[in-house]
Design an enzyme around this catalytic site. Structure first.
Site, PDB file in Angstrom:
ATOM      1  N   GLU A 176       1.477   7.021  -1.287  1.00 54.23           N
ATOM      2  CA  GLU A 176       2.556   6.702  -0.662  1.00 54.23           C
ATOM      3  C   GLU A 176       3.565   7.187  -0.434  1.00 54.23           C
ATOM      4  O   GLU A 176       4.276   6.536   0.341  1.00 54.23           O
ATOM      5  CB  GLU A 176       1.217   5.407   0.094  1.00 54.23           C
ATOM      6  CG  GLU A 176       0.223   4.911   0.038  1.00 54.23           C
ATOM      7  CD  GLU A 176       0.073   3.925   0.755  1.00 54.23           C
ATOM      8  OE1 GLU A 176      -0.558   3.318   1.297  1.00 54.23           O
ATOM      9  OE2 GLU A 176       1.127   2.585   0.075  1.00 54.23           O
ATOM     10  N   GLU A 367      -7.514   5.652   1.654  1.00 58.14           N
ATOM     11  CA  GLU A 367      -7.513   4.232   1.858  1.00 58.14           C
ATOM     12  C   GLU A 367      -7.739   3.248   3.590  1.00 58.14           C
ATOM     13  O   GLU A 367      -6.919   4.317   4.950  1.00 58.14           O
ATOM     14  CB  GLU A 367      -6.166   3.810   1.330  1.00 58.14           C
ATOM     15  CG  GLU A 367      -5.631   3.404   0.381  1.00 58.14           C
ATOM     16  CD  GLU A 367      -4.687   2.744  -0.210  1.00 58.14           C
ATOM     17  OE1 GLU A 367      -4.644   1.987   0.378  1.00 58.14           O
ATOM     18  OE2 GLU A 367      -3.871   3.629  -1.437  1.00 58.14           O
TER      19      GLU A 367
HETATM   20  C1  BG6 Z   1      -1.672   0.340   0.827  1.00 56.93           C
HETATM   21  C2  BG6 Z   1      -1.008   0.863  -1.388  1.00 56.93           C
HETATM   22  O1  BG6 Z   1      -0.428   0.486   0.836  1.00 56.93           O
HETATM   23  O2  BG6 Z   1      -1.765  -0.598   0.845  1.00 56.93           O
HETATM   24  C3  BG6 Z   1      -2.213  -0.270  -1.942  1.00 56.93           C
HETATM   25  O3  BG6 Z   1      -1.619   2.072  -1.759  1.00 56.93           O
HETATM   26  C4  BG6 Z   1      -2.407  -1.998  -0.884  1.00 56.93           C
HETATM   27  O4  BG6 Z   1      -1.922   0.122  -2.759  1.00 56.93           O
HETATM   28  C5  BG6 Z   1      -2.466  -1.759   0.270  1.00 56.93           C
HETATM   29  O5  BG6 Z   1      -3.220  -2.705  -1.540  1.00 56.93           O
HETATM   30  C6  BG6 Z   1      -2.847  -2.667   1.497  1.00 56.93           C
HETATM   31  O6  BG6 Z   1      -2.222  -3.549   1.169  1.00 56.93           O
HETATM   32  P1  BG6 Z   1      -2.417  -4.811   0.641  1.00 56.93           P
HETATM   33  O7  BG6 Z   1      -0.833  -5.356   1.093  1.00 56.93           O
HETATM   34  O8  BG6 Z   1      -3.039  -5.584   1.810  1.00 56.93           O
HETATM   35  O9  BG6 Z   1      -2.798  -5.174  -0.868  1.00 56.93           O
END
Ligand code: BG6
Length: 471
Positions: A176, A367
């Site tokens: 990211e 993701e």
């Molecule tokens: C992304 C990151 O921004 O979102 C992850 O790459 C992160 O590391 C994921 O865990 C979800 O966000 P959060 O704050 O719910 O863990």
């Protein structure tokens, strides 16, 4: 009948070292930038360079993947995953970041993990830097706004390519990278509190990371011509609130703030709109002689991105941003997760098309997932129906994007095992299909248990997603 997904589509799962491994000072590991972030809503604002014994730091234990990885890989194999995205913890390989020789114990750990995955026929997908810059480099230089970082990063990359270049096909440089604008500590290892013009530091840092990415593409190919290096961005979607031209053009410009990064790393040049952007932000980049040629020559092989939600852009609003993506106005047509993230499967199809139209290179959904509280029902099961629905709807949307003509190489469910939340440090914001017994203070047995989504995803993968509609 058309297939929903290409044959042997890489259905997988993902985690990051700082949210899962624990073992934060074990076997020679040094402190990383997330090791000094305590749990809590203020986590992202609480930037300190040393530890306070009164605070709880969730990365120190994570889910203890460092000691449980064999058991965990066995579960991933049982689920039928075809790929697993994880990050290498930079300070496990170079504890301070500026050493000339790597920490062999750190390399041995990842070697064992990669070998185990390959044995299980799970394709490893490696993120080189997922918010894990060695803290010492921040103390010494101040983070990615300093050019020296390129050399340290490249020494780290070279060691990884030399050791794992033959075994790992899919790599990505910086997780990211566009989050350098929203959360510069995570993405750029920079503490910009009190800095007069943060944009100057952020874009200078981005420039150094672009050069480092180009060098990483170049160097990887020297070790394995077949290996692929992706860039990775946070690209949850944004819609204009109304047909008001200011909303339409405003949301277009807002989106460019993110696409700027992939424009450079995929097209190999600074986009034409960046000239005006830099003028308005009073940014003057210090560009080395060879930099632009490197960026031009060594572009990304694929675009990996995270997609969690969509939000609504309004001309009258200052957009907030966090880990899942931008947060603007609420969309009345969408439901929200327990953490207020708006769930929008069709948005994933939209974003895939947007990105493929723009770049025509393979896409990877690196993701996607639903963070929610889980509890055991009386029959002893974790019946996470919402997570299963989220998965199904997003995969259906993804298959539509495939039918639309987008080339998509993988889908990795975020937090396939419950892990620490990056944004809040909570454990209770669970994404996993595998439950990990651990609470927000790190208490619990760390025992792993299969949730119902585990079996659900297993069924989906078993026939390459073909029965998705009936499941
Ligand atoms: C992304 C990151 O921004 O979102 C992850 O790459 C992160 O590391 C994921 O865990 C979800 O966000 P959060 O704050 O719910 O863990």
């Amino acid at each position: 009948m058309k297939k929903l997904f290409p044959d042997n589509f890489l259905f997988g799962g993902a985690i990051a070292a700082n949210q899962a491994e624990g073992g934060y000072l074990e076997a020679g590991k040094g402190l990383g930038i997330c090791d000094v972030l305590p749990a809590g809503k203020e986590r992202l604002l609480h930037i300190a360079k040393e530890l306070d014994p009164a605070l709880y730091y969730p990365s120190h234990q994570g889910i203890d993947f460092y000691h449980h990885f064999k058991e965990d890989v066995a579960l991933l194999k049982e689920m039928g995953l075809r790929c697993f995205r994880f990050s290498i913890n930079w300070p496990r390989i170079f504890p301070k970041g500026d050493e000339q020789q790597p920490n062999q114990e750190g390399l041995a750990f990842y070697e064992e993990l990669i070998d185990l995955l390959l044995e299980a026929e799970i394709e490893p997908i490696v993120t080189i830097s997922h918010y894990e810059t060695p803290l010492y480099l921040v103390e010494k230089y101040g983070g990615w706004n300093h050019r020296e970082m390129i050399d340290h990063f490249m020494r780290y990359c070279t060691v990884l390519f030399e050791r794992f270049g033959e075994k790992v096909t899919y790599w990505m440089s910086f997780n990211e990278i566009n989050n350098i604008i929203k959360i510069p500590w995570f993405a750029g290892a920079m503490d910009l509190s009190g800095v007069e013009n943060p944009a100057q530091q952020q874009y200078q840092a981005a420039h150094h990371m672009f050069v480092a990415h180009a060098l990483a593409v170049k160097t990887l190919k020297e070790y394995n011509t077949q290996a692929l290096m992706g860039c990775m961005l946070s690209l949850s979607g944004v819609y204009p609130e109304t047909p008001k031209p200011e909303d339409i053009f405003g949301s277009y410009q807002f989106r460019r703030n993110s696409l700027f990064f992939s424009d450079v790393m995929i097209r190999g040049t600074y986009p034409s709109y960046s000239k005006r952007l830099f003028e308005e932000l009073k940014v003057t980049l210090d560009i080395g002689e060879e930099d632009l040629a490197l960026i031009k020559k060594h572009t990304s092989d694929y675009l990996a991105f995270s997609y969690y939600l969509t939000t609504v852009y309004s001309d009258e609003l200052v957009m907030m941003t966090g880990t899942g993506g931008p947060q603007g106005k609420k969309n009345p047509y969408l439901e929200s997760s327990q953490w207020g993230w708006q769930i929008d499967p069709l948005g994933l199809r939209y974003v895939c098309n947007e990105l493929y139209d723009r770049y025509q290179i393979p896409l990877m959904v690196a993701e996607n997932g639903l963070g929610a509280r889980d509890s055991k029902s009386e029959d002893g099961r974790f019946n996470d129906v919402e997570r299963q629905n989220y998965l199904k709807e997003h995969l259906l949307a993804l298959s539509e994007a495939v039918q639309d003509g987008c080339e998509i190489i993988a889908y990795t469910w975020w937090g396939i095992l419950d892990i620490v939340s990056a944004g809040t440090g909570e454990m209770e914001k669970r994404y996993g299909m595998i439950y990990v017994d651990c609470d927000n203070q790190g208490r619990g047995t760390l025992k792993r248990e299969r949730k119902e989504s585990f079996y659900y995803y297993q069924k989906i993968i078993a026939d390459n997603g073909e029965k998705l509609k009936e499941l």
